[in-house]
Design a protein around this motif. Sequence first.
Motif, PDB file in Angstrom:
ATOM      1  N   LEU A  34       0.867  -1.184   0.000  1.00  0.00           N
ATOM      2  CA  LEU A  34       0.000   0.000   0.000  1.00  0.00           C
ATOM      3  C   LEU A  34       0.896   1.223   0.000  1.00  0.00           C
ATOM      4  N   LEU A  35       0.830   2.007  -1.042  1.00  0.00           N
ATOM      5  CA  LEU A  35       1.629   3.224  -1.173  1.00  0.00           C
ATOM      6  C   LEU A  35       0.791   4.419  -0.744  1.00  0.00           C
ATOM      7  N   LYS A  36       1.259   5.116   0.283  1.00  0.00           N
ATOM      8  CA  LYS A  36       0.563   6.314   0.777  1.00  0.00           C
ATOM      9  C   LYS A  36       1.225   7.559   0.196  1.00  0.00           C
ATOM     10  N   LEU A  37       0.441   8.348  -0.510  1.00  0.00           N
ATOM     11  CA  LEU A  37       0.945   9.572  -1.137  1.00  0.00           C
ATOM     12  C   LEU A  37       0.279  10.769  -0.499  1.00  0.00           C
ATOM     13  N   ALA A  86     -11.117   9.399  -0.865  1.00  0.00           N
ATOM     14  CA  ALA A  86     -12.090   9.852   0.138  1.00  0.00           C
ATOM     15  C   ALA A  86     -11.798   9.303   1.524  1.00  0.00           C
ATOM     16  N   GLY A  87     -10.543   9.007   1.798  1.00  0.00           N
ATOM     17  CA  GLY A  87     -10.147   8.565   3.130  1.00  0.00           C
ATOM     18  C   GLY A  87     -10.951   7.384   3.601  1.00  0.00           C
ATOM     19  N   LEU A  88     -11.411   7.430   4.840  1.00  0.00           N
ATOM     20  CA  LEU A  88     -12.279   6.397   5.384  1.00  0.00           C
ATOM     21  C   LEU A  88     -13.756   6.741   5.221  1.00  0.00           C
ATOM     22  N   THR A 104      -4.459   7.205   8.581  1.00  0.00           N
ATOM     23  CA  THR A 104      -5.256   6.141   9.185  1.00  0.00           C
ATOM     24  C   THR A 104      -5.969   5.335   8.108  1.00  0.00           C
ATOM     25  N   ALA A 105      -6.464   6.002   7.090  1.00  0.00           N
ATOM     26  CA  ALA A 105      -7.100   5.296   5.976  1.00  0.00           C
ATOM     27  C   ALA A 105      -6.107   4.339   5.312  1.00  0.00           C
ATOM     28  N   ALA A 106      -4.861   4.783   5.151  1.00  0.00           N
ATOM     29  CA  ALA A 106      -3.849   3.928   4.525  1.00  0.00           C
ATOM     30  C   ALA A 106      -3.604   2.672   5.354  1.00  0.00           C
ATOM     31  N   THR A 161      -3.198   7.068  15.602  1.00  0.00           N
ATOM     32  CA  THR A 161      -4.183   6.030  15.281  1.00  0.00           C
ATOM     33  C   THR A 161      -3.638   5.075  14.230  1.00  0.00           C
ATOM     34  N   ALA A 162      -3.003   5.626  13.195  1.00  0.00           N
ATOM     35  CA  ALA A 162      -2.428   4.793  12.139  1.00  0.00           C
ATOM     36  C   ALA A 162      -1.303   3.918  12.681  1.00  0.00           C
ATOM     37  N   ILE A 163      -0.422   4.509  13.498  1.00  0.00           N
ATOM     38  CA  ILE A 163       0.673   3.741  14.080  1.00  0.00           C
ATOM     39  C   ILE A 163       0.123   2.613  14.948  1.00  0.00           C
ATOM     40  N   SER A 164      -0.883   2.904  15.738  1.00  0.00           N
ATOM     41  CA  SER A 164      -1.458   1.888  16.621  1.00  0.00           C
ATOM     42  C   SER A 164      -2.077   0.743  15.826  1.00  0.00           C
TER      43      SER A 164
END
Length: 255
Positions: free
Chosen positions: A23-26, A147-149, A158-160, A214-217
């Motif tokens: 999953l590539l987060k840009l 559109a994120g989550l 967090t969506a990523a 949140t994403a890290i968790s």
Amino acid sequence: MQDSKTTDTTAAPSSHHGWKRVLLKLSGEAFAGGEALGIDPAVVRHIAEAIAEVVREGVQVAVVCGGGNMFRGAQMSAQGMDRARSDYMGMLGTVINCLALQDFLENKLGLDTRVQTAITMGQVAEPYIPRRAIRHLEKGRVVIFGAGLGQPFFSTDTAAAQRALEINADAVLKGTQVDGVYDSDPKKNPDAFRFDRLEYGEVLQRGLKVMDATAISLCMDNGLPIVVFDLMGQGNIVRAVRGEKIGTLVSPAES
């Protein structure tokens, strides 16, 4: 003084062989290039060409796009706009970036792609359905999530993490404007220390600007590796997707 676990660069693996789906987060800011707002076609082409190269090597690639180059909900909220409404506006901005990337991948490079969005907009994208996304990836298509989550108060970081877990990705690759994670801002502090490897807990305890808490968790709870790297460095996207040693790896202690 830095602890030995953090500063021992030899402890980091030289490669993470076996990544078949990533999953590539840009960030939205990356799409703007040197401009304050909008989309720089040269940047989008650079990203698209790198994605095309690794897809043709057999790696399955999904992408989550931010929208900060179009609209920043948090900043507008600070100026009095309703936070939920401003976040929804930001989500729409991410879809513009998704469509730009799709255009370069398909019309310029000949790849099959699908844009899936968390907010239904049937004329330009499919609705987000995890199993359908996985099927597209298995068929060699690039899946771009927009559109994120679909809910306010959640970042695209967090969506990523969420999307990566739902599609069973091997890693989250976050392309940024610096070449890894530092203990302070390297643009302001020439003596800033860059980490080769971090554990999730260290990121949270130090308050490092990798992804939001949140994403890290989410990644920590599920043992999902994160690689933070310089998005625009020549060949960096390809190296990151291939699992070569680059930037900063955030992972469990035993990895």
